[in-house]
Design a protein around this motif. Structure first.
Motif, PDB file in Angstrom:
ATOM      1  N   ASP A   1      -0.332   1.503  -3.687  1.00 32.22           N
ATOM      2  CA  ASP A   1      -0.691   1.583  -5.108  1.00 32.22           C
ATOM      3  C   ASP A   1      -2.102   2.121  -5.327  1.00 32.22           C
ATOM      4  O   ASP A   1      -2.596   2.161  -6.459  1.00 32.22           O
ATOM      5  CB  ASP A   1      -0.533   0.220  -5.780  1.00 32.22           C
ATOM      6  CG  ASP A   1      -1.429  -0.860  -5.164  1.00 32.22           C
ATOM      7  OD1 ASP A   1      -2.331  -0.523  -4.366  1.00 32.22           O
ATOM      8  OD2 ASP A   1      -1.214  -2.048  -5.478  1.00 32.22           O
TER       9      ASP A   1
ATOM     10  N   ARG B   1      -5.022   0.875  -4.067  1.00 31.97           N
ATOM     11  CA  ARG B   1      -6.104  -0.069  -3.791  1.00 31.97           C
ATOM     12  C   ARG B   1      -6.587   0.074  -2.348  1.00 31.97           C
ATOM     13  O   ARG B   1      -5.782   0.264  -1.440  1.00 31.97           O
ATOM     14  CB  ARG B   1      -5.628  -1.510  -4.018  1.00 31.97           C
ATOM     15  CG  ARG B   1      -5.502  -1.921  -5.457  1.00 31.97           C
ATOM     16  CD  ARG B   1      -5.003  -3.353  -5.572  1.00 31.97           C
ATOM     17  NE  ARG B   1      -3.630  -3.499  -5.099  1.00 31.97           N
ATOM     18  CZ  ARG B   1      -3.005  -4.672  -4.976  1.00 31.97           C
ATOM     19  NH1 ARG B   1      -3.648  -5.800  -5.263  1.00 31.97           N
ATOM     20  NH2 ARG B   1      -1.747  -4.717  -4.564  1.00 31.97           N
TER      21      ARG B   1
ATOM     22  N   ARG C   1      -0.391  -7.430   0.635  1.00 31.77           N
ATOM     23  CA  ARG C   1      -0.129  -7.399  -0.811  1.00 31.77           C
ATOM     24  C   ARG C   1       0.322  -8.771  -1.307  1.00 31.77           C
ATOM     25  O   ARG C   1      -0.071  -9.205  -2.397  1.00 31.77           O
ATOM     26  CB  ARG C   1       0.919  -6.343  -1.149  1.00 31.77           C
ATOM     27  CG  ARG C   1       0.440  -4.913  -0.986  1.00 31.77           C
ATOM     28  CD  ARG C   1       1.298  -3.941  -1.794  1.00 31.77           C
ATOM     29  NE  ARG C   1       2.720  -4.100  -1.528  1.00 31.77           N
ATOM     30  CZ  ARG C   1       3.370  -3.486  -0.533  1.00 31.77           C
ATOM     31  NH1 ARG C   1       2.708  -2.683   0.290  1.00 31.77           N
ATOM     32  NH2 ARG C   1       4.666  -3.661  -0.367  1.00 31.77           N
ATOM     33  N   TYR C   2       1.136  -9.444  -0.522  1.00 32.06           N
ATOM     34  CA  TYR C   2       1.609 -10.780  -0.905  1.00 32.06           C
ATOM     35  C   TYR C   2       0.423 -11.744  -1.028  1.00 32.06           C
ATOM     36  O   TYR C   2       0.304 -12.490  -2.002  1.00 32.06           O
ATOM     37  CB  TYR C   2       2.596 -11.264   0.150  1.00 32.06           C
ATOM     38  CG  TYR C   2       3.458 -12.449  -0.257  1.00 32.06           C
ATOM     39  CD1 TYR C   2       3.523 -12.913  -1.568  1.00 32.06           C
ATOM     40  CD2 TYR C   2       4.228 -13.111   0.697  1.00 32.06           C
ATOM     41  CE1 TYR C   2       4.324 -13.987  -1.923  1.00 32.06           C
ATOM     42  CE2 TYR C   2       5.031 -14.185   0.360  1.00 32.06           C
ATOM     43  CZ  TYR C   2       5.071 -14.623  -0.953  1.00 32.06           C
ATOM     44  OH  TYR C   2       5.860 -15.688  -1.289  1.00 32.06           O
TER      45      TYR C   2
ATOM     46  N   ASP D   1      -1.753 -10.522  -4.187  1.00 31.79           N
ATOM     47  CA  ASP D   1      -1.139 -10.523  -5.511  1.00 31.79           C
ATOM     48  C   ASP D   1      -0.520 -11.863  -5.893  1.00 31.79           C
ATOM     49  O   ASP D   1      -0.446 -12.196  -7.078  1.00 31.79           O
ATOM     50  CB  ASP D   1      -0.075  -9.432  -5.594  1.00 31.79           C
ATOM     51  CG  ASP D   1      -0.656  -8.037  -5.418  1.00 31.79           C
ATOM     52  OD1 ASP D   1      -1.877  -7.880  -5.610  1.00 31.79           O
ATOM     53  OD2 ASP D   1       0.105  -7.110  -5.066  1.00 31.79           O
ATOM     54  N   GLU D   2      -0.039 -12.612  -4.911  1.00 33.36           N
ATOM     55  CA  GLU D   2       0.609 -13.898  -5.189  1.00 33.36           C
ATOM     56  C   GLU D   2       0.125 -14.951  -4.195  1.00 33.36           C
ATOM     57  O   GLU D   2       0.909 -15.498  -3.421  1.00 33.36           O
ATOM     58  CB  GLU D   2       2.127 -13.754  -5.106  1.00 33.36           C
ATOM     59  CG  GLU D   2       2.722 -12.731  -6.051  1.00 33.36           C
ATOM     60  CD  GLU D   2       4.224 -12.604  -5.864  1.00 33.36           C
ATOM     61  OE1 GLU D   2       4.956 -13.488  -6.359  1.00 33.36           O
ATOM     62  OE2 GLU D   2       4.657 -11.647  -5.202  1.00 33.36           O
TER      63      GLU D   2
END
Length: 249
Positions: free
Chosen positions: A24, A26, A62-63, A66-67
């Motif tokens: 994405d 980043r 990313r996991y 982001d979460e």
């Protein structure tokens, strides 16, 4: 979480090594205290750079980014599954075979996971010396072993007597220095002696780049060179009036 050796029940959690860019756009740096190791890191070469491997490691990152709450909850739940308690002996989790504890929040999340799964043994190699000395050293979970890894920008902060690891050109130089080789079992990272050595990865261009020096020696030379460059940029020190000599009478 993937298993690297069923007979010893070692599982690994992995992030992408050092710096890069996510799909994405980043950018990231999972090894903020990497020094000379970023050019010699095995995880930035070979099979670690296969597209499918890169995608999987970046998906892990990313996991986490982001979460973070969902990641922490899922990992805790997984580590409470019966397969981690089927014996013989405890299951082991190596936190990172690439990447590092890139932020205080991420490290705190891991400490919570470790405390919630006390029958699993966790271990890690890290270059985040200051963060560990402040966050982990005062009250470490009894099932967490960590080992400082030479070749980073915080090498000088490794406390004397701390379990550590250095990368040597080969097994012979490692043995001559009085270090114990990690090669027979990665679990020596958890249970091994204070001085643990890793022979250099058998990739010709990396072995050539490392030469006959250890990561510790290469980082010391790099630090000295950087200090010399800073001194040259500052220029000669300005001298003030000598003490004890007033104006002429």
């Amino acid at each position: 979480m993937r298993s690297s050796c069923a007979t010893r029940r070692i599982y690994k959690w992995t992030l992408p090594a050092w710096a890069g860019r996510l799909p994405d756009g980043r950018t990231y740096n999972t090894c903020p205290s990497a020094g000379i190791c970023h050019d010699l890191c095995y995880a930035r070469h070979g099979t670690f750079q296969f597209p499918g491997v890169v995608r999987a490691h970046q998906a892990n990152l990313r996991y986490v980014l982001d979460e973070p709450d969902a990641w922490e909850a899922q990992l805790t739940t997984e580590l409470q599954h019966r397969r981690y308690y089927s014996g013989p002996g405890p299951a082991h989790v190596r936190i990172h075979d690439s990447g590092d504890f890139f932020s205080a929040a991420y490290l705190h999340a891991w400490i919570r996971i470790v405390r919630r799964t006390p029958d699993v043994v966790f271990y890690a190699y890290t270059k985040e010396i200051a963060l560990f000395e402040e966050t982990v050293r005062p009250d470490p979970p009894p099932n967490f072993y960590w080992r400082y890894s030479y070749g980073g920008t915080q090498d000088a902060r490794i406390p004397p007597g701390s379990p550590h690891v250095d990368v040597f050109p080969d097994e012979e130089s490692l043995d001559q220095a009085g270090y114990t080789s990690q090669a027979p079992s990665d679990l020596r990272g958890a249970y091994g002696p204070e001085t643990l050595g890793i022979p250099a990865n058998n990739l010709p261009h990396l072995k050539k780049a490392q030469g006959s020096q250890t990561f510790r020696a290469l980082q010391r030379a790099a630090d000295t060179a950087a200090a010399d460059r800073r001194a040259r940029r500052r220029g000669p020190a300005k001298r003030g009036p000598s003490k004890g000599h007033g104006p002429p009478r």
